[in-house]
Design an enzyme around this catalytic site. Structure first.
Site, PDB file in Angstrom:
ATOM      1  N   GLU A  53      17.846  84.862 -35.967  1.00 28.14           N
ATOM      2  CA  GLU A  53      18.808  84.670 -37.041  1.00 28.14           C
ATOM      3  C   GLU A  53      18.791  83.223 -37.524  1.00 28.14           C
ATOM      4  OE1 GLU A  53      22.654  86.170 -35.750  1.00 28.14           O
ATOM      5  OE2 GLU A  53      21.653  87.490 -34.301  1.00 28.14           O
ATOM      6  N   GLU A  96      28.765  87.389 -43.161  1.00 29.88           N
ATOM      7  CA  GLU A  96      29.558  87.931 -42.067  1.00 29.88           C
ATOM      8  C   GLU A  96      30.785  87.046 -41.869  1.00 29.88           C
ATOM      9  OE1 GLU A  96      29.353  88.685 -37.204  1.00 29.88           O
ATOM     10  OE2 GLU A  96      27.604  87.940 -38.281  1.00 29.88           O
TER      11      GLU A  96
END
Length: 409
Positions: free
Chosen positions: A217, A326
């Site tokens: 990520e 997110e």
């Protein structure tokens, strides 16, 4: 799409004033009942994370940047990397189907650059302070994500995803060897100090059900609980067991940095303004076909790599890639008003809503290509995402939202 007046992120940095967001100051973060043993554990962790520097640079935003010899970086504390030989550069780069060239350099400047640069054969590491550790829920959780930090497409059980909300696009079902995208940079408002808001890409294989989820990520995040401020910061993460035991943020263990220009975990600026100038930067992650490692490039800088030995499934290839935002918050505190992206919904479009553009995947032939099919997931009344394709921006999304609002109580 209508013509756009946008500014590619060279990230020319204006001074950012550091403001500790610890309630009552740093001293308030220290539990009054902390025992001598706990204090010793904190100091032991700090000694392990903060390697002896060759030089130290004080950043205008309050960070301390240690220039650590490349061979002494925290990556080599990982048991799988004890005898690792550093690979200073990738053997191969993905080829661009559009123009046959590599990614055009986009210089990135961070606040600490105003006061110096790290020497050759060193890497810049943001020094971890005692108050950073004390903000974590526990010493063992410092630098780690909670389980459930990626959307489980196979099951939306609250036990897995509780406290996390997404507005993302996803491509799955094939063999992927990396991705490239250009990320719009904002500074979303964080309602509670324990919340975070991020924009990132996820490279994925495995599952929650088998506790074998592998991810790589990278992106930007605003996370007062980790950094002690509300600056957008460059971050990376990895796990190979669904966030349960392995993996961590930034340089705590695993990622091998080879570049002396960019501090992972460092602040990024300037940020985009609502109705004003837009700033952006590109991230490219790809699997080196010859060396096997997963390399990271931010703007024009190749920063380093995740060794393939860290992973199980990702030692070969990925089966899914996600892009988007997110927000995480305490699920017991009700819906948060922490913003995602610009804090505005995609319908407001360029200059007001946040975007990720020129989304591409690295295929088995080592070419960058647009995704053939993209699905989206969102908490529609809190945060939203819309995906598009055109000749200028390729595959792109607008995403984000305000969180709590009359339609999302």
């Amino acid at each position: 799409m209508a013509a756009r007046a946008w500014f590619i992120l060279g990230l020319v940095v204006a001074p950012v004033v550091f403001a500790s967001l610890l309630e009552g100051g740093a001293a308030a973060a220290r539990p009054p009942s902390m025992t001598q043993q706990q204090r010793q554990q904190v100091q032991s962790l700090l000694r392990r994370l903060n390697k002896p520097p060759v030089a130290t640079i004080q950043s205008p935003d309050g960070d301390i940047i240690d220039c650590v010899h490349i061979s002494k970086q925290p990556a080599f504390d990982h048991p799988l990397l004890k005898n690792h030989t550093i690979q200073m550069r990738p053997f191969s780069y993905p080829r661009d189907l559009h123009n046959g060239s590599n990614i055009a350099p986009q210089p990135i400047t961070q606040p600490w650059h105003q006061n110096g640069r790290c020497p050759e054969n060193t890497i810049p590491i943001r020094r971890t302070k005692e108050e950073d550790v004390l903000r974590a829920s526990s010493i063992s959780m410092f630098g780690k994500k909670r389980p459930g930090s990626i959307l489980n497409h196979n099951s939306l059980e609250q036990s897995v995803t509780s406290g996390h909300e997404w507005a993302t696009a996803s491509s799955s079902g094939d063999r992927y060897y990396g991705t490239k995208a250009t990320f719009n940079l904002w500074q979303p408002n964080i309602e509670r100090s324990g919340d975070f808001s991020l924009t990132q890409l996820w490279i994925i294989k495995g599952s929650y059900s088998g506790n074998d989820l592998n991810t790589i990520e990278a992106g930007w995040q605003v996370y007062p609980g980790m950094y002690g401020d509300r600056n957008p910061r460059l971050f990376i993460y990895w796990t190979r067991d669904a966030y349960n035991h392995t993996g961590c943020y930034n340089l705590c263990s695993g990622f091998v940095q080879t570049n002396n220009q960019i501090a992972i975990g460092g602040s990024l600026s300037p940020v985009s303004t609502y109705g004003g100038t837009q700033y952006e930067f590109s991230i490219l992650i790809w699997k080196d076909q010859q060396g096997g490692n997963w390399w990271l490039q931010v703007g024009g800088y190749v920063l380093g790599y995740w060794p393939s030995s860290l992973f199980t499934y990702l030692a070969d290839s990925a089966s899914r890639v996600d892009w988007g935002g997110e927000v995480a918050s305490n699920p017991n505190a009700g819906q948060t008003a922490t913003q995602m992206g610009s804090g505005h919904f995609p319908v407001e479009w360029f200059g007001k809503a946040s975007y990720i553009r020129n989304i591409q995947l690295v295929n088995p032939s080592n070419y960058l290509q647009s995704p053939s099919g993209v699905s989206t997931v969102q908490q529609r009344n809190c945060y939203n995402v819309q995906n598009y394709v055109d000749s200028n921006w390729g595959t792109y999304i607008f995403y984000g939202g305000p969180g709590r609002n009359p339609n999302c109580p």
